[in-house]
Design an enzyme around this catalytic site. Sequence first.
Site, PDB file in Angstrom:
ATOM      1  N   ASP A  70       0.869  -1.181   0.000  1.00 37.79           N
ATOM      2  CA  ASP A  70       0.000   0.000   0.000  1.00 37.79           C
ATOM      3  C   ASP A  70       0.900   1.225   0.000  1.00 37.79           C
ATOM      4  OD1 ASP A  70      -2.121   2.022   0.749  1.00 37.79           O
ATOM      5  OD2 ASP A  70      -3.304   0.208   1.013  1.00 37.79           O
ATOM      6  N   ASP A 119     -10.069   0.757  -3.369  1.00 36.78           N
ATOM      7  CA  ASP A 119     -10.840   1.894  -3.837  1.00 36.78           C
ATOM      8  C   ASP A 119     -11.434   1.520  -5.193  1.00 36.78           C
ATOM      9  OD1 ASP A 119     -11.801   4.284  -4.890  1.00 36.78           O
ATOM     10  OD2 ASP A 119     -10.139   5.475  -4.099  1.00 36.78           O
ATOM     11  N   ASP A 155     -16.816  -5.063  -1.311  1.00 36.64           N
ATOM     12  CA  ASP A 155     -18.213  -4.748  -0.997  1.00 36.64           C
ATOM     13  C   ASP A 155     -18.878  -4.007  -2.146  1.00 36.64           C
ATOM     14  OD1 ASP A 155     -16.472  -2.453  -0.334  1.00 36.64           O
ATOM     15  OD2 ASP A 155     -18.408  -1.493   0.066  1.00 36.64           O
TER      16      ASP A 155
END
Length: 219
Positions: A70, A119, A155
Amino acid sequence: MGKRKLQRFAEIGTFKNVKQLDEGKAFKGQWASAFFKNANPIVLELACGKGEYSVNLARKFPEKNFIGVDYKGNRLWVGAKMALDEGIENVGFLRIQIQNILDYFAQDEIDEIWITFPDPQPQSPLERKRLTNPTFLEKYKVILKDGGYMNLKTDNDGFFAYTLEKIAELNLPISQQTTDVYKDFPGDEILSIKTHYERIYLQKDKNINYVKFQLDLKL
């Protein structure tokens, strides 16, 4: 930037299980031997956030190495600190921009890749930034061993549909697929790992999507 974030940025620079930017390039092709000091398989978690999935996978599978990737150092701090405090030696973290991943890993160096709740970049002009965009898949194809698996857990229904569309366009083989992880795979020891944000989604009765596929075909 807040004081807490600045403190965390300073701290991860001292963590032995974190490599940042250019210093990570020295491990290209030798993460197992030089970083982990073994010959075990390597699993990447891309856009790992706080690294919860990487740490939990490392707990469950001590015979494998895990690297959380990340760019946000204050988030990486959480997983890195947890691993250090618990003495978990088979997990590390790399702070880089994922689009530069070929500068850090060699061809066929990685055994499996996870992308957990990235994202979704929902705006159309940002499609190129989606981590399952074909441009990214081409990069993963280089570093992932033949037969290695990609795993996406999200999600976001729109991002999931987009990913399935790209998988279909490229005729890539799917091993598992669901729009409701906890209905279709109850008690699965890997898929039941929950991140902080996933717990929030579940409290709101949000379904969790998952697909496991391979990059066996040339893109």
